[in-house]
Design a protein around this motif. Structure first.
Motif, PDB file in Angstrom:
ATOM      1  N   ILE A 616       0.851  -1.186   0.000  1.00  0.00           N
ATOM      2  CA  ILE A 616       0.000   0.000   0.000  1.00  0.00           C
ATOM      3  C   ILE A 616       0.889   1.238   0.000  1.00  0.00           C
ATOM      4  O   ILE A 616       1.804   1.358   0.826  1.00  0.00           O
ATOM      5  CB  ILE A 616      -0.921   0.020   1.233  1.00  0.00           C
ATOM      6  CG1 ILE A 616      -1.780  -1.260   1.284  1.00  0.00           C
ATOM      7  CG2 ILE A 616      -1.818   1.254   1.221  1.00  0.00           C
ATOM      8  CD1 ILE A 616      -2.554  -1.425   2.572  1.00  0.00           C
ATOM      9  N   ALA A 617       0.591   2.154  -0.904  1.00  0.00           N
ATOM     10  CA  ALA A 617       1.293   3.437  -0.956  1.00  0.00           C
ATOM     11  C   ALA A 617       0.347   4.533  -0.512  1.00  0.00           C
ATOM     12  O   ALA A 617      -0.776   4.633  -1.009  1.00  0.00           O
ATOM     13  CB  ALA A 617       1.791   3.714  -2.366  1.00  0.00           C
ATOM     14  N   ILE A 646       3.647  -0.919   3.814  1.00  0.00           N
ATOM     15  CA  ILE A 646       3.067   0.408   3.606  1.00  0.00           C
ATOM     16  C   ILE A 646       4.203   1.399   3.413  1.00  0.00           C
ATOM     17  O   ILE A 646       5.172   1.411   4.188  1.00  0.00           O
ATOM     18  CB  ILE A 646       2.209   0.841   4.808  1.00  0.00           C
ATOM     19  CG1 ILE A 646       1.095  -0.173   5.080  1.00  0.00           C
ATOM     20  CG2 ILE A 646       1.610   2.231   4.577  1.00  0.00           C
ATOM     21  CD1 ILE A 646       0.327   0.109   6.347  1.00  0.00           C
ATOM     22  N   THR A 647       4.082   2.213   2.392  1.00  0.00           N
ATOM     23  CA  THR A 647       5.058   3.288   2.185  1.00  0.00           C
ATOM     24  C   THR A 647       4.331   4.618   2.216  1.00  0.00           C
ATOM     25  O   THR A 647       3.335   4.810   1.508  1.00  0.00           O
ATOM     26  CB  THR A 647       5.780   3.142   0.837  1.00  0.00           C
ATOM     27  OG1 THR A 647       6.423   1.872   0.779  1.00  0.00           O
ATOM     28  CG2 THR A 647       6.815   4.241   0.670  1.00  0.00           C
ATOM     29  N   LEU A 648       4.815   5.522   3.061  1.00  0.00           N
ATOM     30  CA  LEU A 648       4.305   6.883   3.103  1.00  0.00           C
ATOM     31  C   LEU A 648       5.235   7.757   2.272  1.00  0.00           C
ATOM     32  O   LEU A 648       6.400   7.964   2.639  1.00  0.00           O
ATOM     33  CB  LEU A 648       4.218   7.391   4.542  1.00  0.00           C
ATOM     34  CG  LEU A 648       3.761   8.842   4.727  1.00  0.00           C
ATOM     35  CD1 LEU A 648       2.341   9.034   4.211  1.00  0.00           C
ATOM     36  CD2 LEU A 648       3.866   9.271   6.187  1.00  0.00           C
ATOM     37  N   ASP A 710       7.923   1.237  13.282  1.00  0.00           N
ATOM     38  CA  ASP A 710       7.089   0.094  12.946  1.00  0.00           C
ATOM     39  C   ASP A 710       7.655  -0.537  11.665  1.00  0.00           C
ATOM     40  O   ASP A 710       7.721   0.132  10.630  1.00  0.00           O
ATOM     41  CB  ASP A 710       5.638   0.530  12.724  1.00  0.00           C
ATOM     42  CG  ASP A 710       4.683  -0.636  12.639  1.00  0.00           C
ATOM     43  OD1 ASP A 710       4.978  -1.599  11.915  1.00  0.00           O
ATOM     44  OD2 ASP A 710       3.618  -0.581  13.285  1.00  0.00           O
ATOM     45  N   PRO A 711       8.048  -1.791  11.700  1.00  0.00           N
ATOM     46  CA  PRO A 711       8.677  -2.392  10.505  1.00  0.00           C
ATOM     47  C   PRO A 711       7.747  -2.505   9.308  1.00  0.00           C
ATOM     48  O   PRO A 711       8.221  -2.678   8.179  1.00  0.00           O
ATOM     49  CB  PRO A 711       9.106  -3.780  11.004  1.00  0.00           C
ATOM     50  CG  PRO A 711       8.227  -4.057  12.181  1.00  0.00           C
ATOM     51  CD  PRO A 711       7.977  -2.732  12.829  1.00  0.00           C
ATOM     52  N   ARG A 712       6.446  -2.412   9.547  1.00  0.00           N
ATOM     53  CA  ARG A 712       5.502  -2.530   8.438  1.00  0.00           C
ATOM     54  C   ARG A 712       5.439  -1.261   7.603  1.00  0.00           C
ATOM     55  O   ARG A 712       4.867  -1.264   6.500  1.00  0.00           O
ATOM     56  CB  ARG A 712       4.101  -2.845   8.979  1.00  0.00           C
ATOM     57  CG  ARG A 712       4.000  -4.176   9.715  1.00  0.00           C
ATOM     58  CD  ARG A 712       2.668  -4.313  10.422  1.00  0.00           C
ATOM     59  NE  ARG A 712       2.515  -3.339  11.485  1.00  0.00           N
ATOM     60  CZ  ARG A 712       1.397  -3.153  12.191  1.00  0.00           C
ATOM     61  NH1 ARG A 712       0.311  -3.875  11.898  1.00  0.00           N
ATOM     62  NH2 ARG A 712       1.353  -2.257  13.160  1.00  0.00           N
ATOM     63  N   LEU A 713       6.010  -0.170   8.104  1.00  0.00           N
ATOM     64  CA  LEU A 713       5.909   1.133   7.441  1.00  0.00           C
ATOM     65  C   LEU A 713       7.279   1.630   7.012  1.00  0.00           C
ATOM     66  O   LEU A 713       8.246   1.571   7.775  1.00  0.00           O
ATOM     67  CB  LEU A 713       5.255   2.150   8.380  1.00  0.00           C
ATOM     68  CG  LEU A 713       5.176   3.594   7.904  1.00  0.00           C
ATOM     69  CD1 LEU A 713       4.326   3.709   6.635  1.00  0.00           C
ATOM     70  CD2 LEU A 713       4.599   4.499   9.002  1.00  0.00           C
TER      71      LEU A 713
END
Length: 838
Positions: A616-617, A646-648, A710-713
């Motif tokens: 998810i971006a 997830i990338t912000l 958070d490693p997911r982000l």
């Protein structure tokens, strides 16, 4: 002599159980037998007779000491084991506390869901949504047959089979109700249905409960559980407690059963009379052949919801008993707010705020119903007068209105709050104030539709009424909505879905005060546009949304408080590495606003249902972008997110707010300079910094103060030429464009009828107003007598109002609106009014 209400009170509830004093022989027989409990002959005979009379001999019944212990053992049996709070009992929030207490005692955590707007029982959509979200963590479903109504039990048969889930029906007030086939409610159902025989119920004894089930073996097990779990003689083989009904209560139950058809028929006649006379009110949709309501519940018009206590008091003065049940509902009660898990409950909030229960009992006649209905209508009329809020209309004569406020949401009401906090509300009202609101209530706007937390503290919301010179405003601190918000004083923001009750109450109180001093309020109306008038002022065109009629209003000044919106076209036009998101993401592009709304995460979950490890971006550096990321990370059940899923992607640096430079340095944050510190408050990134929940996530991702990201982000700082960003977006399964909001500007025309090009019409994220909150045209020139406030309006504090010099965005926030910004507009409105008067 003609009877009046003051001569004979019509009580809300008039218990009429059988009279033990008239049963001396039956009581003597109990004494003679020496059997007072433990399934004696009186109780056993009652159980058999009620199954024969109501259920055509199908299934079995168990009489218990009260309905609550009946719920406890039935829920415990349906759960299969003691889950020690690790599994849920799903139930509507709009029900009695006993249901949730029974679930807790049975070892489950109550999961509170919303109601159906028609029959006021559990919402089928809310049930399905919860089942998708929580899956097998829901051990038992406990639907409630609201106010003695019947509900669709076939739905729960299917649910039990499809999800392998336990079902226990709470039908406290429904004993004796008949389904569409003319059988007792619950007939043949494979799960337990629990009824109350409390003195206040239609099937009235002194106390007692009944468990019925179409499965006689299930009832047999429950009978053992009700007797200390003794499956064998004096040997506990299952969980249990003492739930047995004594013989004396069984005697009362048997006597009530003998006379019940007459009692139920009489109440049904009274209920029909109520429905004939209360056509102007919202009533519960009934199911089945014969409900067994213990009182008549109606919903007040929304404009009168905040006057309910006054209406109940006026009914009392007229000799009529009234009350409101399940209001506040479970999710609004202090204990269950802490112990239960609550889903959003907008329907239950609405029903709970508007419901009022009227007398319906054995001692009444049709004439009494007429008297009660007349008293209710009179109380509503009296509590609404002399306010013009209820009708929603206002004068449209040649008399010129001084100020027209377009929009009564959070920003429009914040303007009135600013006036009230500075003792200028009456002056504003007397100066010819008119407010037009698109919806049916003031204050809440669209906030309740969002699943995120506020970036304003609970104290900011409550500061609108704290120490107010107006007692009716100060009292809102104790309003259920105010108490609910106060729970979040030390939390990372207030869930926006919980703010409407308080904001609506605030809007209603402010409207009452202003109307009392000459203002006009128009609900369910919209301003279509306004045209400059030669000699000054505006001619606004207004449409009544209820009947479509239109009218004109002359006003000296406009205040546009219509909020902001996210433009999908603007988002799609944004470029990553020279390519538009329209071309790069296609139908994978989701506006951030859509993701942030209630149900948004579930819609994303459905789109990703076939993706094992989604990517998810999220594009944006605003609070809404970080809020979207937070929702994804906190989703329950969790998304299958791997490392960097997830990338912000953000162009601006992510900056946390700090109360001082010293606090920032103490936390290990030093990425700021003198221009980033507010010269008035000393705050670091006062305007541009993330706050509350968003701030916590940013601090983690920046690794400030030793925090672990958070490693997911993953974070990606966007550049103009950025092939890596292009690849991230191209590879993402979902792309969320959280790229800010545009002001929702009102169409304005010059004296010739030509549309005025506004700064707000420009591409991107334009401003609506200048630094004095005046609406500006495309050249940046202010329009005489036009002001703006609210989301995306574009005002940026400066000078004495403070704010860091480096800030280049838009300053949005409830605190600013109901303090500095709101007061700035109020002062200009009053100054222009003084000049006009002079």
């Amino acid at each position: 002599m003609v009877r009046t209400l003051t001569q004979q009170r019509i009580a809300l509830i008039a218990p009429r159980p059988a009279k033990l004093s008239e049963m001396p022989d039956a009581l003597a027989a109990i004494e003679e037998s020496g059997v007072y409990s433990n399934g004696g002959p009186v109780v056993s005979a009652f159980e058999r007779e009620i199954v024969e009379r109501l259920y055509d001999g199908r299934g079995a019944a168990l009489a218990v000491a009260n309905a609550t212990v009946g719920l406890m053992i039935a829920i415990r049996q349906a759960a299969g084991r003691n889950w020690r709070g690790e599994r849920f009992a799903m139930m509507p929030s709009f029900t009695f506390a006993a249901t949730a207490h029974a679930a807790e005692w049975a070892g489950l955590t109550p999961l509170l869901i919303d109601s159906d707007p028609d029959d006021w029982a559990a919402s089928a959509a809310a049930e399905e949504d919860a089942l998708r979200r929580y899956g097998d963590r829901i051990a038992v479903v406990v639907p409630y047959a609201t106010f003695g109504n019947c509900i669709d039990l076939d739905r729960y048969r299917v649910m039990a089979e499809r999800h392998a889930i336990g079902v226990v029906v709470d039908a406290a007030a429904s004993l004796g109700a008949l389904d569409v086939d003319g059988l007792g409610f619950g007939a043949g159902a494979p799960f337990a249905t629990i009824f109350s025989m409390h003195a206040t119920k239609t099937f009235a004894t002194a106390e007692g409960g009944l468990i019925y089930c179409g499965d006689a073996d299930r009832v047999a097990d429950l009978r053992h559980m009700a007797n200390f779990g003794f499956g064998e003689h004096r040997l506990a083989t299952m969980p249990g407690l003492n739930a047995k009904m004594p013989e004396v209560l069984g005697l009362l139950a048997a006597e009530k059963l003998a006379d019940f058809d007459r009692v139920a028929a009489h109440r049904a006649e009274l209920e029909t009379s109520y429905r004939e006379r209360l056509g102007g009110f919202t009533l519960q949709r009934l199911r089945g052949k014969r409900p067994t309501a213990q009182f008549q519940t109606v919903l007040l018009p929304r404009d009168l919801a905040e006057r309910r206590d006054d209406i109940v008091a006026l009914l009392g003065e007229a000799g009529v008993g009234a009350a409101h049940y399940f209001s506040p509902h479970l999710a609004q009660q202090p204990y269950f707010r802490d112990e239960a898990v609550a889903e959003p409950t907008p329907v239950a909030d609405d029903i709970g705020a508007r419901c009022i229960s009227l007398p319906l009992h054995d001692a009444m006649s049709r004439e009494d119903v007429a008297t009660v209905c007349d008293a209710l209508v009179a109380a509503c009329e009296k509590s609404a007068a002399p306010s013009r809020i209820l009708s929603g209309h206002f004068p449209t004569t040649a008399r010129r209105h001084r100020t027209l406020v377009v929009g009564g949401g959070p920003a429009g009401i914040a303007l009135l709050t600013a006036a009230a906090k500075n003792g200028k509300l009456e002056d504003l009202a007397r100066a010819g104030l008119t407010l037009v609101e698109h919806g049916s209530t003031l204050g809440g706007g669209m906030l309740g539709e969002y699943a995120i937390r506020s970036d304003s503290t609970a104290e900011t919301f409550l500061s609108a009424v704290k120490d107010s010179p107006y007692p009716s405003l100060a009292a809102l601190a104790e309003h259920p909505g105010g108490v609910d918000i106060a729970r979040y004083r030390d939390a990372l923001g207030v869930p926006l879905a919980r703010t409407p009750p308080f904001l609506r109450a605030l809007g209603d109180r402010l409207a009452e005060i202003t109307v009392e001093h000459g203002a006009n309020i128009a609900m369910e109306s919209e301003v279509l546009g306004a045209q400059r008038v030669r000699g000054g002022g505006w001619r606004a065109r207004i449409r009544d949304r209820r009947d479509g009629s239109e009218r004109e209003l002359l006003t000296d000044r406009l205040v546009i408080a219509t909020g902001g919106y996210q433009c999908t076209e603007s988002i799609a036009d944004q470029r990553i590495d020279g390519v538009t998101l329209r071309d790069l993401a296609g139908d994978r592009l989701v506006p951030g606003d859509e993701a942030l709304r209630l149900g948004g995460i579930e819609r994303l979950r459905e789109r990703l249902s076939d993706v094992r490890a989604p990517k998810i971006a999220v594009i944006g550096a605003s609070t809404s972008a970080v809020a979207a990321v937070t929702l994804l990370l906190k989703a329950n059940p969790a998304f299958a997110l791997g490392q960097g899923a997830i990338t912000l992607l953000h162009r601006q640096k992510l900056r946390p707010f700090y109360p001082s430079a010293e606090a920032a340095h103490a936390d290990g944050f030093d990425d700021f300079g003198p221009d980033d510190i507010c010269p008035v408050s000393g705050f670091v990134y006062r305007l541009g910094g993330f706050r509350l929940e968003a701030r916590e996530l940013v601090l983690r991702m920046l690794g400030i103060g030793g925090r672990a990201p958070d490693p997911r982000l993953a974070l990606h700082h966007l550049g103009d030429a950025d092939p890596d960003a292009r690849r991230i977006v191209a590879d993402a399964d979902i792309v969320i464009g959280a790229l800010g909001y545009r002001p929702r500007a009102l169409p304005l025309f010059d004296t010739q009828g030509n549309r005025i090009a506004l700064a707000a019409d420009a591409a991107g994220r334009p401003r609506l107003v200048d630094q004095r909150c005046r609406v500006i045209d495309a050249r940046g020139k202010p329009l005489p007598g036009a002001f703006g406030i609210g989301l995306a309006a574009g005002f940026v504090p400066e000078g004495q109002l403070g704010g860091e010099r480096s800030f280049r965005g838009k300053a949005n926030g409830l605190w600013l609106w109901q303090n500095d910004v709101g007061l700035m507009i109020v002062d200009q409105l009053l100054e222009e009014a003084r000049r006009a008067a002079a």
